[in-house]
Design a protein around this motif. Structure first.
Motif, PDB file in Angstrom:
ATOM      1  N   SER A 138     -34.620  17.020  23.664  1.00  0.00           N
ATOM      2  CA  SER A 138     -34.468  16.312  22.543  1.00  0.00           C
ATOM      3  C   SER A 138     -35.776  16.637  21.498  1.00  0.00           C
ATOM      4  O   SER A 138     -36.771  16.275  21.867  1.00  0.00           O
ATOM      5  N   ASP A 150     -36.494  11.270  18.025  1.00  0.00           N
ATOM      6  CA  ASP A 150     -35.266  11.314  17.439  1.00  0.00           C
ATOM      7  C   ASP A 150     -34.575  10.440  18.370  1.00  0.00           C
ATOM      8  O   ASP A 150     -33.909  11.075  19.340  1.00  0.00           O
ATOM      9  N   GLU A 152     -31.612   8.833  18.323  1.00  0.00           N
ATOM     10  CA  GLU A 152     -30.259   8.961  18.526  1.00  0.00           C
ATOM     11  C   GLU A 152     -30.043  10.068  19.475  1.00  0.00           C
ATOM     12  O   GLU A 152     -29.019  10.139  20.406  1.00  0.00           O
ATOM     13  N   ASP A 153     -30.609  11.358  19.292  1.00  0.00           N
ATOM     14  CA  ASP A 153     -30.366  12.386  20.075  1.00  0.00           C
ATOM     15  C   ASP A 153     -30.870  11.963  21.441  1.00  0.00           C
ATOM     16  O   ASP A 153     -30.452  12.608  22.380  1.00  0.00           O
ATOM     17  N   GLU A 155     -31.101   9.382  23.190  1.00  0.00           N
ATOM     18  CA  GLU A 155     -29.833   8.632  23.939  1.00  0.00           C
ATOM     19  C   GLU A 155     -28.714   9.591  24.399  1.00  0.00           C
ATOM     20  O   GLU A 155     -28.227   9.396  25.575  1.00  0.00           O
ATOM     21  N   GLU A 156     -28.419  10.063  23.444  1.00  0.00           N
ATOM     22  CA  GLU A 156     -27.169  11.238  23.751  1.00  0.00           C
ATOM     23  C   GLU A 156     -27.588  12.180  24.770  1.00  0.00           C
ATOM     24  O   GLU A 156     -26.858  12.501  25.620  1.00  0.00           O
ATOM     25  N   LYS A 157     -28.907  12.542  24.815  1.00  0.00           N
ATOM     26  CA  LYS A 157     -29.290  13.591  25.927  1.00  0.00           C
ATOM     27  C   LYS A 157     -29.426  12.826  27.244  1.00  0.00           C
ATOM     28  O   LYS A 157     -29.065  13.121  28.355  1.00  0.00           O
ATOM     29  N   LYS A 159     -27.601  10.162  28.095  1.00  0.00           N
ATOM     30  CA  LYS A 159     -26.311   9.940  28.566  1.00  0.00           C
ATOM     31  C   LYS A 159     -25.757  11.351  29.606  1.00  0.00           C
ATOM     32  O   LYS A 159     -24.544  11.343  30.169  1.00  0.00           O
ATOM     33  N   SER A 160     -26.074  12.360  29.151  1.00  0.00           N
ATOM     34  CA  SER A 160     -25.544  13.658  29.796  1.00  0.00           C
ATOM     35  C   SER A 160     -25.768  13.711  31.472  1.00  0.00           C
ATOM     36  O   SER A 160     -25.619  14.819  31.854  1.00  0.00           O
ATOM     37  N   TYR A 193     -30.347   4.098  31.500  1.00  0.00           N
ATOM     38  CA  TYR A 193     -29.535   5.268  31.970  1.00  0.00           C
ATOM     39  C   TYR A 193     -30.227   5.703  33.265  1.00  0.00           C
ATOM     40  O   TYR A 193     -29.765   6.911  33.824  1.00  0.00           O
TER      41      TYR A 193
END
Length: 387
Positions: A138, A150, A152-153, A155-157, A159-160, A193
């Motif tokens: 990230s 970042d 937003e990014d 959290e997306e990572k 989630k993976s 997470y």
């Protein structure tokens, strides 16, 4: 004590990685090394005396950590970082990089995803890749000459399916000290997470005037999923002695780490590391205060010089440590061209930015932990390279 830091010390023929291996590593004989992160200052006299006293005893047998050593660590964390830790939370390691690798090996499996934030200290990538784990990045955002997270990014990572998060705090190479709000949000997201946090805080003691480092594990309800890696090595310029600690209140995580250390055959620090660590944390504060003041002035001088004499370069203002991250992108040169000019035209060795991963392209890292004379020599060479 300032005269101590102005005193030049010849480090040649001491097996110094910085001073004795320039030709072998870089193909040049007389270049000025301002790359690897150790300082050219004499270590505190309290450490020197402790090592001399122990060396004077003629038996160098097996040793172990004593209660005074634990007490010195506990006292240091409470006084410097307002962190009340317990003896049972402390696990020893030969170095922070070794600690990171041990955590990766003990707390994840081959193929697992491990998150980091580039540009970041090079071994973060190595301990993931060489242990057959997957790097998930990230990348930090560069906003007004300062790194920002970042989220937003991030959290997306998470989630993976990320298993571990390797965090650099304070940040290397940029020198950022993360705020309480940033740290809290990191902890909350990792908790959401179910991600374990490995926090490299080796530069924690080197916060510059006006800034205060906050250990990640002191915030929120996520301390039980955090392992903090610290050491006196950068703080007191004793990296060659190889001594560090891992701190966690989570007994399950600690048990996995110590079990893995037993698999590796690690049975504790050598006797000189134990002596140096205790002396540093017990008696080294006055030296550290003077060192930080000296580094702070070096940092101001370097930034002012670059802004005035080499305006194409943009140094990032550090909030901790003695490392200066310099943006060279306006030169319009490739990273190889930057290094060629530094080495061949200026005889100056700086760390190339791409080593720190995506976002490091076009940057270099300069070590300011040196005398003013060396600093000015380095800055003049930097100017020679690009003007």
């Amino acid at each position: 004590m300032e005269n101590l830091f102005d005193q030049p010390i010849n480090r040649e023929n001491t097996r110094s990685l910085k001073w004795d291996f320039t030709e072998e590593r870089f193909g040049v004989k007389d270049a000025l090394p301002m790359w690897v992160a150790d300082m050219d200052f004499a270590s505190p006299q309290c450490i020197i005396d402790a090592l001399k006293n122990r060396a004077a005893h003629p038996v160098y047998g097996y040793t172990g950590p004593s209660n005074p050593l634990y007490e010195s660590i506990i006292h240091w964390m409470r006084k410097k970082h307002d962190w009340n830790i317990h003896k049972s939370w402390i696990t020893f390691s030969s170095g922070v990089v070794s600690a990171l690798a041990t955590c990766v090996q003990a707390l994840s499996n081959p193929g697992d995803k491990i998150l980091l934030q580039s540009p970041v200290y090079t071994p973060f990538f190595h301990v993931i890749k060489t242990n057959d784990r997957e790097v998930v990045n990230s990348q930090l955002k560069l906003i007004n000459g300062r790194y920002e997270l970042d989220f937003e990014d991030f959290e997306e990572k998470l989630k993976s399916g990320v298993k571990l998060f390797l965090f650099c705090s304070p940040h290397n190479p940029g020198g950022r000290i993360w705020t309480k709000e940033e740290l809290t949000k990191i902890g909350e997201l990792c908790t959401r997470y179910n991600v374990t946090m490995i926090s490299d805080e080796i530069h924690a003691d080197l916060a510059l005037p006006g800034y205060q480092h906050i250990p990640l594990a002191t915030l929120g309800d996520f301390s039980n999923r955090t392992i903090t890696c610290m050491a006196p090595s950068k703080t007191f310029n004793i990296a060659g002695i190889q001594a560090s600690i891992m701190i966690t209140e989570n007994r399950e995580l600690q048990a996995k780490i110590t079990a893995h250390q037993q698999k590796q055959g690690f049975h504790g620090l050598n006797l000189f590391a134990l002596e140096a660590m205790e002396a540093a944390y017990r008696d080294g504060e006055a030296w550290l205060n003077e060192a930080v003041s000296y580094i702070y002035i070096n940092t101001k001088l370097a930034i002012e010089y670059i802004q005035k004499e080499i305006p194409q370069l943009k140094p990032m203002k550090p909030e901790a440590s003695y490392l200066l991250w310099i943006d060279c992108r306006d030169l319009g040169l490739t990273d190889q061209e930057i290094q060629d000019k530094l080495l061949k035209e200026a005889k100056l060795i700086l760390e190339p930015g791409p080593k720190y991963g995506p976002g490091g392209e076009g940057w270099v890292r300069m070590n300011l932990g040196c005398t003013r004379t060396t600093l000015m020599d380095g800055l003049n060479r930097l100017k020679k390279a690009f003007l």
